[in-house]
Design an enzyme around this catalytic site. Sequence first.
Site, PDB file in Angstrom:
ATOM      1  N   ARG A 275     -31.753 -21.341  33.107  1.00  0.00           N
ATOM      2  CA  ARG A 275     -32.559 -22.478  32.675  1.00  0.00           C
ATOM      3  C   ARG A 275     -31.713 -23.746  32.821  1.00  0.00           C
ATOM      4  NH1 ARG A 275     -33.849 -24.865  26.749  1.00  0.00           N
ATOM      5  NH2 ARG A 275     -35.213 -26.476  27.535  1.00  0.00           N
TER       6      ARG A 275
ATOM      7  N   HIS B  43     -35.304 -33.157  29.338  1.00  0.00           N
ATOM      8  CA  HIS B  43     -34.364 -32.701  28.304  1.00  0.00           C
ATOM      9  C   HIS B  43     -33.588 -33.915  27.775  1.00  0.00           C
ATOM     10  CE1 HIS B  43     -32.268 -28.929  26.735  1.00  0.00           C
ATOM     11  NE2 HIS B  43     -31.623 -29.921  26.165  1.00  0.00           N
TER      12      HIS B  43
ATOM     13  N   GLU C 256     -37.870 -29.659  23.043  1.00  0.00           N
ATOM     14  CA  GLU C 256     -37.745 -30.095  21.653  1.00  0.00           C
ATOM     15  C   GLU C 256     -38.433 -31.436  21.336  1.00  0.00           C
ATOM     16  OE1 GLU C 256     -33.714 -29.815  20.173  1.00  0.00           O
ATOM     17  OE2 GLU C 256     -33.820 -27.634  20.202  1.00  0.00           O
TER      18      GLU C 256
ATOM     19  N   ASN D 212     -36.819 -23.037  20.805  1.00  0.00           N
ATOM     20  CA  ASN D 212     -35.370 -23.079  20.589  1.00  0.00           C
ATOM     21  C   ASN D 212     -35.104 -22.763  19.129  1.00  0.00           C
ATOM     22  OD1 ASN D 212     -35.293 -24.066  23.174  1.00  0.00           O
ATOM     23  ND2 ASN D 212     -34.623 -26.128  22.622  1.00  0.00           N
TER      24      ASN D 212
ATOM     25  N   TYR E 131     -32.098 -21.946  16.050  1.00  0.00           N
ATOM     26  CA  TYR E 131     -30.699 -21.903  15.634  1.00  0.00           C
ATOM     27  C   TYR E 131     -30.501 -21.549  14.164  1.00  0.00           C
ATOM     28  CZ  TYR E 131     -29.450 -24.182  20.040  1.00  0.00           C
ATOM     29  OH  TYR E 131     -29.268 -24.460  21.367  1.00  0.00           O
TER      30      TYR E 131
ATOM     31  N   GLU F 177     -33.692 -21.251  23.784  1.00  0.00           N
ATOM     32  CA  GLU F 177     -32.316 -21.532  23.327  1.00  0.00           C
ATOM     33  C   GLU F 177     -32.013 -20.801  22.038  1.00  0.00           C
ATOM     34  OE1 GLU F 177     -31.067 -25.623  22.681  1.00  0.00           O
ATOM     35  OE2 GLU F 177     -32.122 -26.254  24.489  1.00  0.00           O
TER      36      GLU F 177
END
Length: 482
Positions: A83, A129, A175, A317, A319, A386
């Site tokens: 990616r 991005h 995002e 994504n 985290y 991600e």
Amino acid sequence: MSQEDSFLYDSFPDGFLWGVGTSAFQIEGGTKDGGRGASIWDTFCLKSSNIIDKSNGDVTCDSYHKYEEDIKLVKELGVNFYRFSISWSRVIPDATGSGEVNPVGVQYYNNLIDGLLAVGIMPVATLYHMDLPQCIDDEGGFLNESLLIDTFTKYADVCFKEFGDRVKYWITFNEPKIIVTLSYGNGYFPPGIKSPFEGVYQAAHNLLKAHASAWHLYDTSYRNTQNGKCFISLNSAFFIPKDPNCPEDVETTELAHQFTTGWFAHPIFIDGDYPPIMKTKIGELSKKEGREKSRLPVFTEEEKRFIKGTSDFLGFNFYTSTLVSAPDNDMPPDIQYDVNILAKYTVDPSWKQMSLFFLNIVPHGLRGMMNWINKEYNSVPVFLTETGFSNSTGTTDDPDRVQFFKSYINELLKAVKLDGCNVIAFTAWTLLDNFEWVFGYTCKFGLASVDFESEEKRRTPKKSFYYYSKLIKNNGFTDISE
Ligand code: NOJ
């Protein structure tokens, strides 16, 4: 699911896709090479106090010149896909003027794509991005609705036309929540606008329309001949009620989900409009603030029809996780509080943090998040775009990162195998230590380190690189000696 249950020794379904990701501004450098135009990050970095270590993206990993080494590394890692993101200002340097396509920029991505395919790696391309062309920002950026939609659709058209014979996975925006809240809400990211009550919502509104416009273009003009997929990549923490037995905490947690994932996913995956609770709450707040109409912009019926259904997968994504509770009156000032959601955020003292201090390491949060999405959006296929771990050193002996991937991916396996969540891909963030936005080079997320001092920007795989590689080979955790 409030904590990890025992480790699951099992493998992912056949055909599950493994990948690794990067983004243009974070790794390419070569910001003045090959006729590239300026992006908002070039401008933002000129003011050194904007970046913690006063650095910039002028050279970073120099992938503009070293992409062949990156391809070799990606191949060695053994992933199915890579990616990367396309730099808009490299492909169309004068997006608001001539709009001409830059052949040198196109050639760079052709080389990268062809190089990947030559070694059997699928390219997954992100169109946006974080790196808006400066010229678009000069005319209002995401707040200029017609300009954003028009220029983004033209840019997407160029990319589909030039690269779509070989790129079969397209991500429109990475995002959106971060783009609008950091760039137009608190001003931490360029262009640094602080408008947490109105700007954020207007930027999100325009972004959703620009996304839908690019998706429709793909759907009507390219899908038949190119047979690819086009989707958006959202992001959120997993929100966990601080006291699961307290109805206010549970309710506030759901609010946080709806104001974060729901903000973008509800229009796209449900009915073309914002979550009802978001409309109600912001309407109420707006009234209290003495406004005549809600701060949340309104979609017309036609716009709702245009936005609904415009993503082939839900890109995500992931985290971190956070505890959520309803605000009380005597809140200490150090507690994070979201004035729009009316929620307060805390951490469980047992959680460890990454070097990016606001990222808590909570493996079971990934399982929880996948379940929330699966239920909320009717088992939509999720493409994880991600997940990664940061520390402050680029050392190649990185047991904490190994542990991070092991535990997060095992929780993902539980979501898929035990809970039936429809997740089709995992992307490790990121291939190389690189420019981590306002944190410059102080935060390292890479599976490979980069010697930034060396002329050749030498790349060295870390232990986590080999760990992830082995996990991919086994398609999960079948080797119990691990
Ligand atoms: C998400 C962003 O997409 C990426 O650019 C960034 O490096 C990681 N989060 C880590 O902060």
